[in-house]
Design a protein around this motif. Structure first.
Motif, PDB file in Angstrom:
ATOM      1  N   ARG A   1       0.831  -1.210   0.000  1.00 52.27           N
ATOM      2  CA  ARG A   1       0.000   0.000   0.000  1.00 52.27           C
ATOM      3  C   ARG A   1       0.860   1.254   0.000  1.00 52.27           C
ATOM      4  N   GLN A   2       1.954   1.168   0.739  1.00 57.47           N
ATOM      5  CA  GLN A   2       2.839   2.345   0.800  1.00 57.47           C
ATOM      6  C   GLN A   2       3.476   2.623  -0.558  1.00 57.47           C
ATOM      7  N   ASP A   3       3.632   1.592  -1.363  1.00 55.45           N
ATOM      8  CA  ASP A   3       4.250   1.761  -2.678  1.00 55.45           C
ATOM      9  C   ASP A   3       3.271   2.266  -3.740  1.00 55.45           C
ATOM     10  N   LEU A   4       1.985   2.343  -3.400  1.00 55.45           N
ATOM     11  CA  LEU A   4       1.007   2.803  -4.392  1.00 55.45           C
ATOM     12  C   LEU A   4       1.200   4.293  -4.684  1.00 55.45           C
ATOM     13  N   SER A   5       0.825   4.683  -5.877  1.00 54.60           N
ATOM     14  CA  SER A   5       0.827   6.112  -6.181  1.00 54.60           C
ATOM     15  C   SER A   5      -0.245   6.780  -5.318  1.00 54.60           C
ATOM     16  N   GLU A   6      -0.150   8.100  -5.193  1.00 52.77           N
ATOM     17  CA  GLU A   6      -1.107   8.814  -4.339  1.00 52.77           C
ATOM     18  C   GLU A   6      -2.537   8.571  -4.786  1.00 52.77           C
ATOM     19  N   ASP A   7      -2.744   8.609  -6.105  1.00 58.15           N
ATOM     20  CA  ASP A   7      -4.093   8.413  -6.645  1.00 58.15           C
ATOM     21  C   ASP A   7      -4.613   7.012  -6.319  1.00 58.15           C
ATOM     22  N   ARG A   8      -3.750   6.018  -6.526  1.00 59.23           N
ATOM     23  CA  ARG A   8      -4.172   4.634  -6.255  1.00 59.23           C
ATOM     24  C   ARG A   8      -4.392   4.397  -4.765  1.00 59.23           C
ATOM     25  N   ARG A   9      -3.555   5.024  -3.949  1.00 64.03           N
ATOM     26  CA  ARG A   9      -3.736   4.855  -2.503  1.00 64.03           C
ATOM     27  C   ARG A   9      -5.057   5.475  -2.058  1.00 64.03           C
ATOM     28  N   ARG A  10      -5.393   6.611  -2.676  1.00 62.68           N
ATOM     29  CA  ARG A  10      -6.673   7.257  -2.340  1.00 62.68           C
ATOM     30  C   ARG A  10      -7.840   6.328  -2.708  1.00 62.68           C
ATOM     31  N   LYS A  11      -7.746   5.727  -3.887  1.00 66.00           N
ATOM     32  CA  LYS A  11      -8.811   4.793  -4.305  1.00 66.00           C
ATOM     33  C   LYS A  11      -8.876   3.591  -3.362  1.00 66.00           C
TER      34      LYS A  11
END
Lengths: 175, 77
Positions: free
Chosen positions: A99-109
């Motif tokens: 999860r920490q490696d996700l992009s900001e947009d993907r983490r928001r989703k």
């Protein structure tokens, strides 16, 4: 053993009393666990533990509404994590480091989707409370003119919960 | 009384095996075989259940048989 029937709470009590009487000749007396007065994270029923030659046998007695709710919650737990049945949060579908490696947009989703999972649990708990309130009222004042409308609202709440579960099951999890 | 062995995939929400037995002992033996077969797979649930009929079992244990859409249909019905 599970008994789910078209009886109300009073009928449920009668059935419990009959089972206790039926199995009272064993050395160990039947034990009644009333999950209506002590619900387990929304789950309500009456469990009677009877003893047959000293071996315990659990009989779950549910009204139709209690049974429908329990079936839905079990299905919900299948989708979002079995531990929600014990009050724990839904499972994550990615590890913390992923999860920490996700992009900001993907983490928001991801966070939005996870939040929806938690919200559906809240909805399920509220629906369980509605079922409980309705079933109490149904026994206390069966002829009250508001009873049919209250039942319609409970049925609608169960349908809404089912719809939410269907949506949850159909959405691809963000990764 | 009819005896059923069910193997249910929680993750997929699907019943992946159903066996019907007249003899309860044979149902339990089949359960132990299935538990051994699926050992270590936490998403798999193996249960042996008794009921008067499959219809009755579907009513009391709908989770194993019905999809969410079918559960919704049962409520609407």
């Amino acid at each position: 053993m599970r008994i789910a029937g078209t009886f109300d709470r009073r009928g449920q009590d009668v059935l419990v009393a009959q089972l206790v009487e039926l199995f009272s000749d064993d050395k160990r007396a039947p034990k009644v666990v009333d999950r209506r007065t002590e619900p387990s994270h929304g789950y309500r029923a009456v469990h009677v533990i009877v003893f047959v030659r000293s071996l315990p046998v659990e009989i779950q007695i549910r009204t139709q509404l209690q049974h429908e709710w329990a079936d839905l919650f079990e299905k919900l737990a299948d989708h979002i994590g079995r531990r929600v049945r014990y009050g724990e949060p839904p499972d994550h579908w990615m590890s913390k480091s992923e999860r920490q490696d996700l992009s900001e947009d993907r983490r928001r989703k991801y966070d939005i989707m996870y939040g929806i999972r938690s919200d559906v649990i809240d909805l399920a708990q509220l629906t369980a409370e509605m079922v409980e309130a309705y079933e109490r009222a149904e026994v206390l004042s069966p002829q009250h003119p508001a009873i049919p409308a209250a039942r319609a609202r409970v049925d609608a709440a169960l349908s809404n919960l089912t719809w939410m579960l269907q949506r949850l099951a159909s959405i691809d999890l963000p990764r | 009384m009819t005896h059923f062995l069910l193997v249910y995939d929680r993750a997929a929400g699907d019943l992946i095996r159903k066996e019907v037995f007249v003899d309860g002992l044979k149902a339990m033996q089949a359960r132990f075989r299935a538990e051994s077969e699926f050992a270590g797979r936490r998403e798999i649930e193996v249960v042996a259940l008794d009921a008067e009929s499959e219809d009755e079992l579907r009513r009391t244990h709908g989770r194993y048989f019905l999809s969410l859409a079918e559960l919704a249909g049962r409520m609407a019905g």
